[in-house]
Design a protein around this motif. Structure first.
Motif, PDB file in Angstrom:
ATOM      1  N   GLU A 247       2.065   1.695  -3.512  1.00  0.00           N
ATOM      2  CA  GLU A 247       0.992   2.208  -4.381  1.00  0.00           C
ATOM      3  C   GLU A 247       0.747   3.692  -4.161  1.00  0.00           C
ATOM      4  OE1 GLU A 247      -2.078  -0.557  -3.363  1.00  0.00           O
ATOM      5  OE2 GLU A 247      -1.562  -1.943  -4.986  1.00  0.00           O
ATOM      6  N   CYS A 248       1.039   4.155  -2.933  1.00  0.00           N
ATOM      7  CA  CYS A 248       0.880   5.586  -2.634  1.00  0.00           C
ATOM      8  C   CYS A 248       2.040   6.419  -3.168  1.00  0.00           C
ATOM      9  CB  CYS A 248       0.768   5.809  -1.137  1.00  0.00           C
ATOM     10  SG  CYS A 248      -0.774   5.214  -0.435  1.00  0.00           S
ATOM     11  N   GLY A 249       3.065   5.767  -3.697  1.00  0.00           N
ATOM     12  CA  GLY A 249       4.134   6.539  -4.331  1.00  0.00           C
ATOM     13  C   GLY A 249       5.490   6.470  -3.648  1.00  0.00           C
TER      14      GLY A 249
ATOM     15  N   SER B 113       0.819  -1.204   0.000  1.00  0.00           N
ATOM     16  CA  SER B 113       0.000   0.000   0.000  1.00  0.00           C
ATOM     17  C   SER B 113       0.862   1.267   0.000  1.00  0.00           C
ATOM     18  CB  SER B 113      -0.981  -0.073   1.181  1.00  0.00           C
ATOM     19  OG  SER B 113      -1.012   1.078   1.929  1.00  0.00           O
ATOM     20  N   ALA B 114       1.976   1.237   0.720  1.00  0.00           N
ATOM     21  CA  ALA B 114       2.873   2.396   0.714  1.00  0.00           C
ATOM     22  C   ALA B 114       3.454   2.606  -0.689  1.00  0.00           C
ATOM     23  CB  ALA B 114       3.999   2.200   1.729  1.00  0.00           C
TER      24      ALA B 114
ATOM     25  N   ALA C  98       3.183   6.324   4.141  1.00  0.00           N
ATOM     26  CA  ALA C  98       3.497   6.948   2.860  1.00  0.00           C
ATOM     27  C   ALA C  98       3.221   8.450   2.918  1.00  0.00           C
ATOM     28  CB  ALA C  98       2.680   6.291   1.754  1.00  0.00           C
ATOM     29  N   GLN C  99       2.090   8.814   3.508  1.00  0.00           N
ATOM     30  CA  GLN C  99       1.759  10.241   3.611  1.00  0.00           C
ATOM     31  C   GLN C  99       2.857  11.004   4.335  1.00  0.00           C
ATOM     32  OE1 GLN C  99      -2.109  10.141   5.399  1.00  0.00           O
ATOM     33  NE2 GLN C  99      -3.104   9.632   3.445  1.00  0.00           N
TER      34      GLN C  99
ATOM     35  N   SER D 164      -4.372   6.546  12.443  1.00  0.00           N
ATOM     36  CA  SER D 164      -3.450   6.326  11.321  1.00  0.00           C
ATOM     37  C   SER D 164      -2.536   5.138  11.573  1.00  0.00           C
ATOM     38  CB  SER D 164      -2.569   7.555  11.105  1.00  0.00           C
ATOM     39  OG  SER D 164      -3.363   8.676  10.872  1.00  0.00           O
TER      40      SER D 164
ATOM     41  N   LYS E 162      -0.504   3.376   4.040  1.00  0.00           N
ATOM     42  CA  LYS E 162      -0.927   4.666   3.495  1.00  0.00           C
ATOM     43  C   LYS E 162      -0.460   5.808   4.405  1.00  0.00           C
ATOM     44  CE  LYS E 162      -5.162   4.111   1.836  1.00  0.00           C
ATOM     45  NZ  LYS E 162      -6.639   4.122   2.011  1.00  0.00           N
ATOM     46  N   SER E 163      -0.653   5.622   5.692  1.00  0.00           N
ATOM     47  CA  SER E 163      -0.258   6.654   6.656  1.00  0.00           C
ATOM     48  C   SER E 163       1.244   6.902   6.621  1.00  0.00           C
ATOM     49  CB  SER E 163      -0.644   6.254   8.082  1.00  0.00           C
ATOM     50  OG  SER E 163      -2.005   5.929   8.153  1.00  0.00           O
TER      51      SER E 163
ATOM     52  N   SER F 256      -2.987  -1.992   5.194  1.00  0.00           N
ATOM     53  CA  SER F 256      -3.016  -1.072   4.063  1.00  0.00           C
ATOM     54  C   SER F 256      -3.140   0.365   4.563  1.00  0.00           C
ATOM     55  CB  SER F 256      -4.199  -1.398   3.143  1.00  0.00           C
ATOM     56  OG  SER F 256      -4.090  -2.717   2.682  1.00  0.00           O
ATOM     57  N   GLU F 257      -3.945   0.545   5.594  1.00  0.00           N
ATOM     58  CA  GLU F 257      -4.079   1.867   6.203  1.00  0.00           C
ATOM     59  C   GLU F 257      -2.748   2.349   6.759  1.00  0.00           C
ATOM     60  OE1 GLU F 257      -7.327   3.044   4.979  1.00  0.00           O
ATOM     61  OE2 GLU F 257      -6.493   4.318   6.559  1.00  0.00           O
TER      62      GLU F 257
END
Lengths: 479, 457
Positions: free
Chosen positions: B26-28, B23-24, B320-321, B284, B317-318, B313-314
């Motif tokens: 995929e977030c870039g 997921s990280a 990655a942000q 997060s 994502k966190s 996945s969350e």
């Protein structure tokens, strides 16, 4: 195989191992006979792991003398042998006036036994150095020379060093009978007869049985079982010293102590039993918990990682039974607490007895009484990097709780007395000692043993003979 | 020593670590390293060869290895690096990791963000203090699972299982299918700790008796297990004298609980929730140490891997942000800590019947969204109501047909409710359960129907 040995030692616990170590200094031909499939599997592996200061035994007894001497010897010996040892000091707590009188008695005894540094502490002094003890403790006897040790590593290191210096060791070799051949002894075992001029009985809880093979019964061993709790490292700092209660006729009572591995040990009780009974019991464990919280109320028993029981070689004699019971036959029997402490001093004393009895002792030119073991977890990052670059097996952590590497596991399989069981590896390397109790590493250690010895996994044992772990292969079973 | 710097390091390559890394990515985030101590990715899924995985996430029924391989395949197309057979032996609150392996030796790594995905381990015999001898033949259920499923060896012929956790139940079936006899499953509580579907499919279907309110009071035999004594227990879980029965067996499996594996987390001074055994996290999945996130069984023990995946996945994502924010701003002003006294947080309080919630707190500095709150009850409830309260007012309520400690539950606190809460200045939200009186029919609040997996099957 040597046709005839100068000395045969029966039993390779801490006593047999200490004597083997002591005798390995000389050109004497020595064999140690051990009935189990590994050494130090009896009382040596299941006890309180304490080096006692020596205020407990009655003045004038051999026990008192050898305790204090052994306590002095342990520090240097453990350093030489790479055995974990920590001088924590010990405290005996008093909860009432009767206990205070007992402390006074112990103090006087200790002074008479030449125990250094003993002090009676007031309630405030006690709490200052041991904050977690019960508020109802009104005073304590402080013995700064008491220490904690890894008892099985102590025994294994002594025996390994003896073997490295030429002593023979026969495992799974129980002595079934002994014959006086007038100029030597013949020891009958399942597979062979061992001949020796001198025999040492260091058979622990079975030392009366061995004695009775050559002499009139003179004492009887009634094993006394002690059960224990071993708590997780999260409880390891609960106390800083070995914390005793006042001794009773049944022994030194329930103690609370840190261990050299960073855990907290709590126990034992004392229950007379048979020579095989190593089962823990609900009542025994209840008693230990209830007794221990009197000393240290904050112990969190939910952090328990293991219960175990050990047998004391209690005899009907109030001292160690050390002496010549037949020509060229020495008993080192009834070695109850403080046997672990006294062991090296008992060995020196026994060598003296053998010498007086005619054993010729000539120093070896090249005797090396030291031993080193690689302990990955104790190294600096730079040392670890160097170690792994020399041997990549040290880079694979097998036991995650204790950070024990495959290199260290393999070391135990190639040591002077090689481990060949999962628990044998555990006692030598420390794998499986941690909070998951081998849940993670045991299958990996089975795999390593199987690979290194080229035996199928189902032949790898947990510990003693018959303690198989795996049954047959799932695809090989007849239905 | 030289320190290698990465954007994101994920500790653990089981289901949590795989989903988080994916997921990280995929977030870039492109510079990601997974550190896995085993020789392959997949974690404990590799030994879970039974089916039932993925019903929620993939809407189909997979085995453990199949479930893992879906993620491993997806990662193959990414730039995520994997260090196998590599153990993290130390983590600092400065996000520095000491790792060792045979291939790369001793390395020190550092990351902009770390995701903890170490999973959990099984509780051994010690903590339950079962008296008796110490023979061979006592295994944790997962250990036996590894021996049977991965190494191909029987662990014994006649087994008794202590505890009724899911792995124990699964192994009851496995051993039976492999030709061993499972004589009893013994559970100290008056209810099973496992999923209802496992009780049915692993015990009932094979006529394996489940003894509730019973425990093993003595293990017999040496050098190998020869039998166990089981006894009934009273309401305080103390054995009742006179109820003992002896069962001859050569194997005992322990399925007496799972413990989130947080030795590394503790070393990094991460605050641990004594109820879950895992790090305290916000919505997060960030721990008390900023930049260190956690997901999966290291946070709290899940029943279903699908939920581990969602949660992880969350977390990915966190993380990655955070990493992308650092990349886009040169200042360090994004740093904050959830234990910071000035931080604005809403604590989630465990009310009646709730043994824990995850997250434990809601960080108001993080962009608000609908928040999924996972929890377990501390006993069995029949038809009941879950209340979400702040101060004296009830914000939301949810209905459930049945709640058991063995099944993790989820409610969603939506963004509007949270905003209401903030505007009123509440800093605590309480979650509680009450059992509905038989006659109650007042459903004025929006009700969310939950279907448990047991009902689906």
């Amino acid at each position: 195989m040597i046709n005839k040995y100068d000395v045969a030692i029966i039993g390779c616990g801490i006593i047999g191992a200490s004597l083997a170590y002591e005798l390995s200094r000389y050109k004497t031909r020595v064999v140690v006979l051990e009935k189990e499939n590994d050494i130090c599997c009896g009382t040596t592996k299941a006890n309180s792991a304490i080096i006692h200061a020596g205020y407990d035994p009655q003045p004038g007894t051999l026990m008192a003398e050898l305790n204090v001497k052994g306590c002095q010897m342990a520090k240097e010996l453990c350093a030489d042998l790479g055995v974990p040892y920590r001088q924590t000091g010990s405290l005996v707590l008093a909860f009432d006036d009767t206990d205070m009188q007992t402390l006074n008695t112990l103090y006087r005894r200790g002074v008479e036994n030449s125990v250094p540094g003993l002090r009676l502490l007031s309630r405030d002094e006690l709490r200052a150095i041991e904050p977690e003890v019960s508020e109802s403790a009104i005073g304590a006897l402080y013995a700064p020379t008491a220490a904690i040790v890894s008892p099985w590593e102590y025994g294994i290191a002594l025996a390994e060093t003896a073997v490295k210096n030429g002593v023979d060791l026969l495992l799974s070799t129980e002595v079934l009978s002994i014959t006086d051949e007038s100029d030597h002894w013949s020891l009958q075992t399942k597979d062979q007869v061992i001949k020796a001029d001198f025999v040492i009985n260091a058979a622990g809880v079975n030392s009366d049985i061995i004695h009775n093979m050559v002499a009139e019964p003179a004492f009887k061993i009634t094993p006394s079982k002690g059960e224990y709790y071993l708590l997780d490292k999260s409880e390891g700092d609960r106390v800083r010293h070995v914390v005793f209660q006042c001794p009773t006729v049944n022994g030194k009572g329930v103690l609370v102590s840190p261990t050299v591995h960073g855990n907290l040990i709590v126990g034992p009780n004392a229950v007379a039993t048979n020579r095989e009974d190593l089962a823990t019991t609900g009542e025994g464990l209840d008693f230990i918990r209830n007794s221990a919280v009197r000393s240290v109320p904050s112990i969190s028993f939910g952090e328990n990682i293991r219960n175990f029981a050990g047998l004391r070689a209690n005899s009907d004699v109030d001292d160690f039974i050390i002496g010549i019971c037949a020509r060229h036959f020495v008993d080192l029997a009834g070695i109850k607490s403080p046997g672990l402490t006294a062991a090296p001093a008992i060995a020196v004393h026994a060598v003296g007895l053998l010498k007086d009895d005619g054993l010729k002792l000539e120093n070896k030119e090249h005797w090396n009484g030291t031993r080193k073991r690689i302990r990955f977890s104790e190294l600096t990052p730079e040392e670890r990097a160097q170690l792994i670059s020399n041997n990549p097996a040290y880079g694979r952590v097998v036991c995650r709780c204790e950070t024990i590497t495959e290199g260290e596991i393999i070391d135990t399989l190639r040591s002077p007395i090689p481990a060949h069981t999962v628990d044998g590896v555990k006692r030598r390397a420390g794998s499986g000692m941690g909070r998951c109790q081998g849940g993670f590493c045991a299958p990996r250690i089975v795999e390593i043993i199987s690979r290194e010895y080229q035996i199928p996994p189902e032949q790898v044992l947990q510990d003693g003979e018959g303690s198989f772990i795996l049954a047959e292969h799932t695809k090989r079973r007849e239905i | 020593m030289h320190v290698k710097i990465h954007d994101l390091i994920v500790i653990g390559g089981g289901p949590a670590g795989l989903a988080a890394a994916l997921s990280a990515w995929e977030c870039g985030v492109k510079d990601i390293v997974i550190v896995e101590r085993d020789k392959e990715l997949g974690g404990i899924l590799n030994q879970c060869i039974h089916n039932g995985f993925g019903l929620h996430y993939f809407k189909e029924e997979l085995t453990g290895p199949e479930y893992a391989s879906r993620f491993i395949d997806m990662l193959r197309d990414s730039s995520v690096q994997v260090k196998l057979d590599t153990m993290v032996i130390e983590l600092t609150d400065d996000k520095e990791l000491h790792v060792v392996s045979s291939t790369n030796g001793y390395e020190i790594l550092k990351a902009k963000a770390v995701i903890l995905a170490m999973g959990c381990r099984e509780r051994p015999r010690g903590p339950i203090g079962t008296p008796g001898t110490r023979p061979s033949g006592i295994f944790t259920a997962g250990q036996a699972q590894r021996y049977v499923n991965m190494e191909g060896y029987h662990v014994g012929r006649k087994a008794v299982i202590l505890g009724s956790g899911d792995i124990g139940l699964i192994m009851a079936r496995r051993l039976t299918l492999e030709g061993s006899e499972v004589l009893a499953c013994v559970e100290i509580m008056p209810y099973s700790g496992g999923l209802a579907r496992n009780i049915v499919q692993c015990l009932h279907d094979y006529d394996i008796p489940l003894y509730l309110s019973h425990t093993i009071t003595q293990i017999h035999g040496y050098p190998r297990v020869e039998g166990v004594t089981i006894s009934e227990v009273d309401d305080n879980r103390n054995p009742i004298p006179g109820t003992e029965q002896y069962i001859e067996c050569d194997t005992v499996l322990l399925s007496v609980g799972l413990i989130p594996e947080n030795e590394l987390s503790k070393g990094a001074n991460i605050a641990i929730d004594s109820r879950t055994g895992g790090p305290i996290v916000n919505q997060s999945l960030e721990t008390s140490v900023e930049g260190i996130f956690a997901c999966g069984n290291v946070v709290h023990v899940h029943d279903l891997v699908d939920y581990v995946t969602y949660e992880s996945s969350e977390a990915g994502k966190s993380a990655a942000q955070r990493i992308l924010k650092i990349a886009s701003s040169n200042s360090a002003d994004i740093t904050h800590s959830i234990t910071d006294e000035n931080a604005d947080v809403i604590q989630l309080i465990n009310g009646n019947g709730i043994s824990y919630t995850v997250p434990q707190l809601i960080d108001l500095k993080v962009k608000l969204h609908n928040i999924e709150v996972f929890f377990r009850t501390n006993r069995i409830f029949g038809k009941s109501t879950i209340h979400v309260k702040a101060g004296n007012s009830e914000l939301k309520r949810f209905k459930r047909v049945r709640l058991t400690p063995g099944e993790m539950e989820k409610i969603v606190i939506d963004e509007d409710t949270l905003r209401q809460c903030i505007s009123k200045g509440f800093d605590e939200i309480e979650v509680s359960v009450t059992e509905d009186p038989a006659s109650e029919e007042n459903v004025h609040f929006p009700v969310e129907k939950t279907v448990t997996l047991g009902e689906v099957l």
